[in-house]
Design a protein around this motif. Sequence first.
Motif, PDB file in Angstrom:
ATOM      1  N   TRP A 140       0.894  -1.178   0.176  1.00 14.22           N
ATOM      2  CA  TRP A 140      -0.009   0.039   0.022  1.00 14.22           C
ATOM      3  C   TRP A 140       0.771   1.281  -0.013  1.00 14.22           C
ATOM      4  O   TRP A 140       0.862   2.070  -0.794  1.00 14.22           O
ATOM      5  N   LEU A 141       1.841   1.572   1.044  1.00  9.37           N
ATOM      6  CA  LEU A 141       2.507   2.694   1.184  1.00  9.37           C
ATOM      7  C   LEU A 141       3.553   2.818   0.282  1.00  9.37           C
ATOM      8  O   LEU A 141       3.684   3.812  -0.443  1.00  9.37           O
ATOM      9  N   ILE A 142       4.363   1.871   0.172  1.00 10.47           N
ATOM     10  CA  ILE A 142       5.572   1.938  -0.945  1.00 10.47           C
ATOM     11  C   ILE A 142       4.771   2.066  -2.473  1.00 10.47           C
ATOM     12  O   ILE A 142       5.570   2.622  -3.417  1.00 10.47           O
ATOM     13  N   HIS A 143       3.607   1.107  -2.668  1.00 11.40           N
ATOM     14  CA  HIS A 143       3.307   1.304  -3.794  1.00 11.40           C
ATOM     15  C   HIS A 143       2.825   2.652  -4.139  1.00 11.40           C
ATOM     16  O   HIS A 143       2.978   3.236  -5.232  1.00 11.40           O
ATOM     17  N   CYS A 144       2.349   3.280  -3.016  1.00 13.50           N
ATOM     18  CA  CYS A 144       1.624   4.752  -3.129  1.00 13.50           C
ATOM     19  C   CYS A 144       2.858   5.649  -3.450  1.00 13.50           C
ATOM     20  O   CYS A 144       2.641   6.717  -4.162  1.00 13.50           O
ATOM     21  N   THR A 145       4.134   5.541  -3.075  1.00 16.40           N
ATOM     22  CA  THR A 145       5.263   6.352  -3.275  1.00 16.40           C
ATOM     23  C   THR A 145       5.926   6.008  -4.503  1.00 16.40           C
ATOM     24  O   THR A 145       6.650   6.941  -5.192  1.00 16.40           O
ATOM     25  N   TRP A 146       5.623   4.752  -5.013  1.00 17.37           N
ATOM     26  CA  TRP A 146       6.403   4.408  -6.085  1.00 17.37           C
ATOM     27  C   TRP A 146       5.678   4.523  -7.281  1.00 17.37           C
ATOM     28  O   TRP A 146       6.284   4.845  -8.453  1.00 17.37           O
ATOM     29  N   VAL A 147       4.281   4.278  -7.300  1.00 11.32           N
ATOM     30  CA  VAL A 147       3.508   4.239  -8.522  1.00 11.32           C
ATOM     31  C   VAL A 147       2.943   5.764  -8.817  1.00 11.32           C
ATOM     32  O   VAL A 147       2.875   6.433  -9.877  1.00 11.32           O
ATOM     33  N   TYR A 148       2.137   6.127  -7.890  1.00 13.02           N
ATOM     34  CA  TYR A 148       1.024   7.249  -7.843  1.00 13.02           C
ATOM     35  C   TYR A 148       1.758   8.537  -8.251  1.00 13.02           C
ATOM     36  O   TYR A 148       1.229   9.210  -8.895  1.00 13.02           O
ATOM     37  N   PRO A 149       2.784   8.953  -7.757  1.00 12.92           N
ATOM     38  CA  PRO A 149       3.677  10.190  -7.961  1.00 12.92           C
ATOM     39  C   PRO A 149       3.878  10.248  -9.597  1.00 12.92           C
ATOM     40  O   PRO A 149       4.070  11.559  -9.887  1.00 12.92           O
ATOM     41  N   LEU A 150       4.304   9.256 -10.298  1.00 16.61           N
ATOM     42  CA  LEU A 150       4.508   9.258 -11.534  1.00 16.61           C
ATOM     43  C   LEU A 150       3.365   9.837 -12.528  1.00 16.61           C
ATOM     44  O   LEU A 150       3.460  10.085 -13.885  1.00 16.61           O
ATOM     45  N   GLU A 151       2.060   9.583 -12.017  1.00 18.68           N
ATOM     46  CA  GLU A 151       0.994  10.136 -12.640  1.00 18.68           C
ATOM     47  C   GLU A 151       0.923  11.828 -12.761  1.00 18.68           C
ATOM     48  O   GLU A 151       0.147  12.254 -13.192  1.00 18.68           O
ATOM     49  N   GLU A 152       1.742  12.242 -11.504  1.00 20.54           N
ATOM     50  CA  GLU A 152       1.611  13.836 -11.362  1.00 20.54           C
ATOM     51  C   GLU A 152       2.911  14.272 -11.956  1.00 20.54           C
ATOM     52  O   GLU A 152       2.581  15.670 -12.406  1.00 20.54           O
ATOM     53  N   PHE A 153       3.854  13.754 -11.913  1.00 19.00           N
ATOM     54  CA  PHE A 153       5.350  14.494 -12.230  1.00 19.00           C
ATOM     55  C   PHE A 153       6.257  13.274 -12.727  1.00 19.00           C
ATOM     56  O   PHE A 153       6.244  12.306 -12.335  1.00 19.00           O
ATOM     57  N   ALA A 154       7.212  13.846 -13.472  1.00 20.00           N
ATOM     58  CA  ALA A 154       8.410  12.798 -13.669  1.00 20.00           C
ATOM     59  C   ALA A 154       9.365  12.653 -12.563  1.00 20.00           C
ATOM     60  O   ALA A 154       9.549  13.588 -11.736  1.00 20.00           O
ATOM     61  N   PRO A 155       9.696  11.444 -12.546  1.00 18.72           N
ATOM     62  CA  PRO A 155      10.728  11.030 -11.355  1.00 18.72           C
ATOM     63  C   PRO A 155      11.915  12.040 -11.406  1.00 18.72           C
ATOM     64  O   PRO A 155      12.487  12.556 -12.086  1.00 18.72           O
ATOM     65  N   PHE A 156      12.247  12.417 -10.002  1.00 18.18           N
ATOM     66  CA  PHE A 156      13.454  13.118  -9.820  1.00 18.18           C
ATOM     67  C   PHE A 156      14.092  12.514  -8.541  1.00 18.18           C
ATOM     68  O   PHE A 156      13.748  11.426  -8.199  1.00 18.18           O
ATOM     69  N   PHE A 157      15.493  13.091  -8.214  1.00 17.30           N
ATOM     70  CA  PHE A 157      16.418  12.514  -7.214  1.00 17.30           C
ATOM     71  C   PHE A 157      15.726  12.230  -5.962  1.00 17.30           C
ATOM     72  O   PHE A 157      15.517  11.214  -5.547  1.00 17.30           O
ATOM     73  N   GLY A 158      14.501  13.221  -5.473  1.00 23.37           N
ATOM     74  CA  GLY A 158      14.019  12.990  -4.229  1.00 23.37           C
ATOM     75  C   GLY A 158      13.202  11.737  -4.217  1.00 23.37           C
ATOM     76  O   GLY A 158      12.899  10.994  -3.299  1.00 23.37           O
ATOM     77  N   TYR A 159      12.523  11.479  -5.312  1.00 26.37           N
ATOM     78  CA  TYR A 159      11.719  10.491  -5.393  1.00 26.37           C
ATOM     79  C   TYR A 159      12.260   9.101  -5.429  1.00 26.37           C
ATOM     80  O   TYR A 159      11.790   8.203  -4.710  1.00 26.37           O
ATOM     81  N   TYR A 160      13.424   9.112  -6.058  1.00 30.28           N
ATOM     82  CA  TYR A 160      14.248   7.822  -6.076  1.00 30.28           C
ATOM     83  C   TYR A 160      14.899   7.655  -4.565  1.00 30.28           C
ATOM     84  O   TYR A 160      14.753   6.415  -3.912  1.00 30.28           O
ATOM     85  N   PHE A 161      15.312   8.758  -4.089  1.00 29.95           N
ATOM     86  CA  PHE A 161      15.764   8.818  -2.583  1.00 29.95           C
ATOM     87  C   PHE A 161      14.963   8.335  -1.676  1.00 29.95           C
ATOM     88  O   PHE A 161      15.108   7.266  -0.838  1.00 29.95           O
ATOM     89  N   PHE A 162      13.565   8.778  -1.592  1.00 36.51           N
ATOM     90  CA  PHE A 162      12.803   8.524  -0.770  1.00 36.51           C
ATOM     91  C   PHE A 162      12.206   7.113  -0.749  1.00 36.51           C
ATOM     92  O   PHE A 162      12.179   6.179   0.367  1.00 36.51           O
TER      93      PHE A 162
END
Length: 370
Positions: free
Chosen positions: A280-302
Amino acid sequence: MLQTVSEWLWWERLWLPENVSWSDLEDSEGRVYAKASQLYAALPCALCMLLVRYLFERYLAAPLADVWEIRDRVRLTAAPNPVLENYFCSQRVHPRVESNWIKTSWPERRVQVWFRRRRNQERPGLRKRFCEASWRCVFYFFAFVYGVLALYDKPWFYNLKEVWAGFPKQSMLPSQYWYYLLEMGFYSSLLLSLTFDVKRKDFKEQVIHHIATLTLLSFSWISNYIRIGTLVMAVHDSADILLEGAKVLNYAKWHRTANAMFVVFTFLFMLTRLVIFPFWLIHCTWVYPLEEFAPFFGYYFFNVMLLVLQMLHFYWAVLISRMLYKCIFSKLEGDDRSDAEEDDSDSPMERNHKSSHINGSGARGRANGH
């Protein structure tokens, strides 16, 4: 050079999605955003936590231990011997009795007894472990209750896609500020108290866990990942209440109740750490953000830091499963992470047997996760 390092450290592309700058996260139009400078408040909060803990253990936990007749075992002190003391301080684990027997001219049996008594002097007493577990149980209970009260009426508590609605321009709520400050102060206090807290076999994993937790909280604060951060904290605190509660009851010799609570804790731990957290939670941080913006360093780091926590969850799940097996099919007497206290009469075979029924608290590995 310091200015260059500072510019690189606060480079927007490290922390924020493309087309978002720090100026977009300045307070305006009734919106209030988290600021990096607010993280300094975690240190005085940690010091306050240590003070509250001291008062709690002295004036609440210790009298409760008296009521439940929780007492330390009487320990015989090792006789002064500079040769053995120097060797003990340098080796500590599995000292060679034969070589020290020759050096000291003591009988081998006397050297063995000396090492047992000296090791026992290093082990925390039962009352200390009881007070420590009581403090953590009380903290996790109130932190979890506060987290639920802060989250129950929020849309992202029921629909994880709402976590990223309007990100990163999400105003910080007062309840989120205090929840973060409470949790960061607590985990900072755990790092500050490492030298005098009970040390267990997973000491290194605990240090990694605390550092990873504080890193995640700090990063999520600065990058405004606050919504998902509060969900992660609440999920972790839920099982930790039962973990520490089982320890408290075990120290009080309410073994059946402690074992029953440990079984419930095991189920809740597996559900929250091995199901809800990754799926649920890691899926939420891994998949859903890509629907809003392109991946960036903070996305990978988190997400990498969340995976570090997940690896620790797997490690603790193995320890907890072993404890559950003993609880159901044999006699559960303590914590697989703790050292057993030795008697003067223990033989090496008896010490190995006792180490499999560790004296201490229920399990019960702290999964802390965070």
